[in-house]
Structure formats: C-alpha cells, structure tokens
Design an enzyme around this catalytic site. Structure first.
Site, PDB file in Angstrom:
ATOM      1  N   GLY A 191       0.801  -1.214   0.000  1.00 27.90           N
ATOM      2  CA  GLY A 191       0.000   0.000   0.000  1.00 27.90           C
ATOM      3  C   GLY A 191       0.832   1.262   0.000  1.00 27.90           C
ATOM      4  N   ASP A 222      -8.763  -1.177   0.588  1.00 25.95           N
ATOM      5  CA  ASP A 222      -9.675  -0.048   0.806  1.00 25.95           C
ATOM      6  C   ASP A 222      -9.886   0.808  -0.437  1.00 25.95           C
ATOM      7  OD1 ASP A 222      -9.477  -0.935   3.400  1.00 25.95           O
ATOM      8  OD2 ASP A 222      -8.131   0.664   4.046  1.00 25.95           O
ATOM      9  N   TYR A 347     -11.430  -9.945   8.556  1.00 30.92           N
ATOM     10  CA  TYR A 347     -10.364 -10.916   8.328  1.00 30.92           C
ATOM     11  C   TYR A 347     -10.804 -12.048   7.414  1.00 30.92           C
ATOM     12  CZ  TYR A 347      -7.917  -8.250  11.818  1.00 30.92           C
ATOM     13  OH  TYR A 347      -7.309  -7.219  12.484  1.00 30.92           O
TER      14      TYR A 347
END
Length: 449
Positions: A191, A222, A347
């Site tokens: 990321g 995200d 998760y």
C-alpha cells in the site's frame, strides 16, 4: 521539451502544446547513460504472433483527466505501460525479487504468480527470488526461489506465499542486501506506506549508481490509493462484503426488534462500504469516514495516538462502539429490548483469494510492471488511469489518499438508496466543498460520472 523538475522528488515533467504535461517516471539511463539495449524477445514469442502491434510507442501517454471542455488544456498525462521494442536487460542477466508488505488482500498470490510467469514466459528470466516476510526479509530471513512450477496454483489461495509484515524498513540494509545478492529488478507489492518505502529504496539505489529497476504494484483493499482507477482486491472485497450485509439483513428480519450492524474495512476511505451498500440495496444507513455523523449531542468517537509498525494510527473498533451506543439508547431512553447482531467480516474478506475480475486485473498489473522494468524504467508504480495502464511516479500515489467525495453524485446515489440523512448542515457542507478536490469519485469499472 523539458519544462521543469521537482527538486524534492526529481520527477521529470515534460510540457507540450495545448497545455500537455507529462509527469514522467525515472529511467536507468537518467544516471547510467551508456547502458546497452537489446531486442525485445516478445517479437519472437509464438503466443504473441497474433498481436497486431507488439510494442507500445515510446511517446504514448495516458491522460489523467478525460472529461474536458473544448478550450481546456490537455492536462496531466502519464507514460503508458506495456512492452517496448528495446529493453535494457538480457534474459540471462536478470536477477529479480518479489516482496509483499503490509496487510493481506485478495489477489496477492495472483500478482506474485504473474510476475514470475511474466518474467519467465515473456522474457526467459530464470532467476527470481521471493523475499520472505516483508521488508525485513531482505536482511533478516531466507529467500524463496520462485519458478512457474512453484507458483502454478497459488492464485487459488488467499494470503501470500511469501509472508508479509508491517514495518522493518531499513533502507541501508535493504539496498545492501539487493547489492550483495546481485538483484537487479525489485518488485514491491504493498500500500501507500510500502510504496513510500519503495521510493526511498529507489532513491538510495540511484544514489549508489546501481543498475536496479524498482517497480511497485499498489495494494490496498480499501481502494485508497489515488490516481489509479482502483486497486486489486477491491472487487473481491465488495462482493464478499455483500455476504455479510445479507447475513445481517436476514438476522434483523427474522426476529422481533432485530438490528444488524456490519463493520467493513476502510480506515480513512469508505469505498467498500459505499459500493457494497449500493450493490446490496438492503442497507438503511451507511456511515463512512469521509462523512461526519452524529448520534446524540456532541459526544464523539475518540481516537488514540497509538500507531502500528507501519505508522498507521491504531483506531478503536467503531463497530463495537456503535453497537453499544445503539443498545444503550434503546435500553435507556426507549425502554425497548432489541436484538442486535454485530458482524465484522474484515479478516474473512482479507484472507480469501481474488475473484475472477481481480485475478485478471492482477495479471495486467503484474505484466505492466515486468514490461516497465525490462524497458529500464524504475521508481514507478503501475495501474489503470481511465482504463489504460500507465506508469506513475511514486510520489504521485504517496502524496495523498483516495477518498470518497461526499459532494459527488455517487454519494448522492447512496443517500437516495438508503434514505439516510446527510448529517451535514449547510455551513458544514460549504466547508467540505472547499476542502475536497475537484475530482469525481472513482468507480469500480474505472469510469467516472
């Protein structure tokens, strides 16, 4: 013509007619000008014999903004990704490595697989190492030899076969390891925090004058990485999030005074929640970080100053907090017994393999990175911009986060779907409009409204 160069980022900027601006990526010849070039072996690959045009034109670029007025300047462009006619590495010369960092995300193993298979099948590269356990694996752990046989079916599994971790970034030790092992292509999957680290690694490699290409493949479930249309794993996350929403909907509808609360991923960006809500049509209220909301009075959700190994703030669990507030409200003020089910599929979603859409997308990202590195480009990440894959300078995707624009039509569609209040009064809305960039919310299919 060269019109400027950012002294802090060393980003090359080329200007052309009608307001054309190319935010270019570094190339090995910027600091090693006498490197030899070689014919790209793709032109002799039987699998590519049906391709009408083997190679991307060196002057091809991708526009960041495609909706313009007739008198608008052409605006910012990025160098188009894809195979070049001349490359800067011979097949036998390449010693590549792949590393995964940060949290898990659907599609990680697919990216690893396609980097390995792309290097092997398209360019005849045999020496590929997997770095075990994130950045610290460069200097603290063993490496894993990667071959097409080793990675053959890993795309069917969740997680990453290389292991991952947060933190552990020691630039000097990492580059020492790269130099000592004779690695000359580094593929970094992670990321925005990981790519910031990749940028520092690239700068140190350039400072030492090493012939090493550094390519980043952006990873964030995200979808909070800017510039690119979307990140891999996002489609899978939205699809899986709907299962949790459906479960909460069934639970709430099957019992008296039933309520369902679903907490989804999105530390600072609410794309998963927004798209899962729009797709399911069963949600009555969607709360995202970009849109301030209130329950009763001025009491707020308190954050902490603690951080994880990657430097991210450790945030309290908003799902548990909200569930408790709802229970307190009905038991205290309303004197009503409710049956609230709180579901957190975080998760479960992170750990599953990518769906068909993400697997195809991950393949394209991986191949774009391989083509770029073989062509001598370095210090870049790859991703689609308005549907066309491009190479983007590191600093462009680490300077800010991609967020839902709550003054955009996509958020308005959600409000219309849920019939929830916007929570913003006219004064607050005016402030938000001042702060938000004038760019539309990115869509799942890469288009924009």
């Amino acid at each position: 013509m060269e019109c400027s160069e950012n002294s802090q980022t060393n980003m090359k900027v080329t200007c052309g007619e009608a307001g054309y601006v190319l935010e270019d990526v570094p190339h090995l010849t910027d600091y090693l000008p006498d490197l030899p070039t070689f014919a790209n072996p793709l032109q002799f690959n039987p699998a590519y014999s049906v391709v009408k045009q083997y190679f991307v034109n060196v002057d091809d670029s991708v526009a960041q903004k495609i909706v313009v007025h007739k008198d608008s300047p052409r605006g910012v462009h990025f160098r188009r990704a894809g195979p070049r006619q001349r490359i800067y590495f011979e097949s036998d010369e390449v010693h590549a490595c792949v590393v995964t960092c940060g949290g898990l995300c659907p599609g990680l193993n697919t990216v690893i697989r396609e980097i390995v298979c792309g290097l092997y099948h398209m360019y005849g590269v045999n020496k590929i190492l997997g770095i075990d356990g994130g950045y610290r694996g460069f200097y603290a752990k063993n490496t894993v030899p990667l071959t097409p046989k080793v990675v053959d079916d890993i795309h069917k599994r969740g997680g990453t076969i290389l292991g991952t971790s947060r933190g552990g970034h020691d630039t000097s030790k990492i580059v020492d390891s790269i130099q000592d092992r004779g690695i000359n292509q580094v593929y970094i999957i992670g990321g925005d925090g990981t790519q910031k680290g990749a940028s520092v690694i690239f700068e140190e490699i350039r400072r030492r004058g090493l012939k090493v290409a550094v390519a980043g493949i952006p990873k964030t479930i995200d979808n909070d990485i800017p510039v690119i249309d979307k990140s891999f794993g996002f489609d899978t996350a939205v699809e899986e999030a709907q299962r949790a929403i459906n479960a909460a909907h069934v639970e709430a509808g099957s019992i008296e005074n039933g309520l369902g609360v679903v907490k989804l991923m999105g530390r600072y960006s609410g794309f998963i929640a927004m798209y899962a809500t729009l797709a399911s049509r069963d949600v009555d209220c969607c709360l995202i970080p970009e849109s301030p909301f209130y329950l009763e009075g001025k009491e707020s959700f308190q954050n902490t100053d603690l951080k994880d190994a990657s430097g991210n703030k450790l945030l309290p669990d908003v799902g548990l907090w909200l569930s408790q507030k709802i229970k307190d409200h009905f038991s205290g003020q309303q004197k009503m017994v409710i049956n609230l089910k709180h579901i957190d599929p975080t998760y479960m979603i992170r750990a599953i393999p990518g769906n068909a859409s993400d697997n195809v997308y991950s393949t394209l990202l991986s191949h774009s990175a391989v083509h770029g590195a073989m062509a001598g480009y370095t210090g870049f990440i790859v991703g689609p911009v308005n549907g066309r894959h491009a190479m983007i300078p590191f600093n462009r995707i680490t300077e800010r986060q991609n967020k839902v624009v709550i003054t955009d039509r996509m958020w308005a569609r959600l409000l219309a779907s849920t019939n929830q209040p916007s929570f913003l009064n006219s004064k607050e809305l005016a402030e938000v409009q001042k702060e938000e960039p004038q760019t539309p919310t990115q869509l799942v299919d890469g288009g924009k409204f």
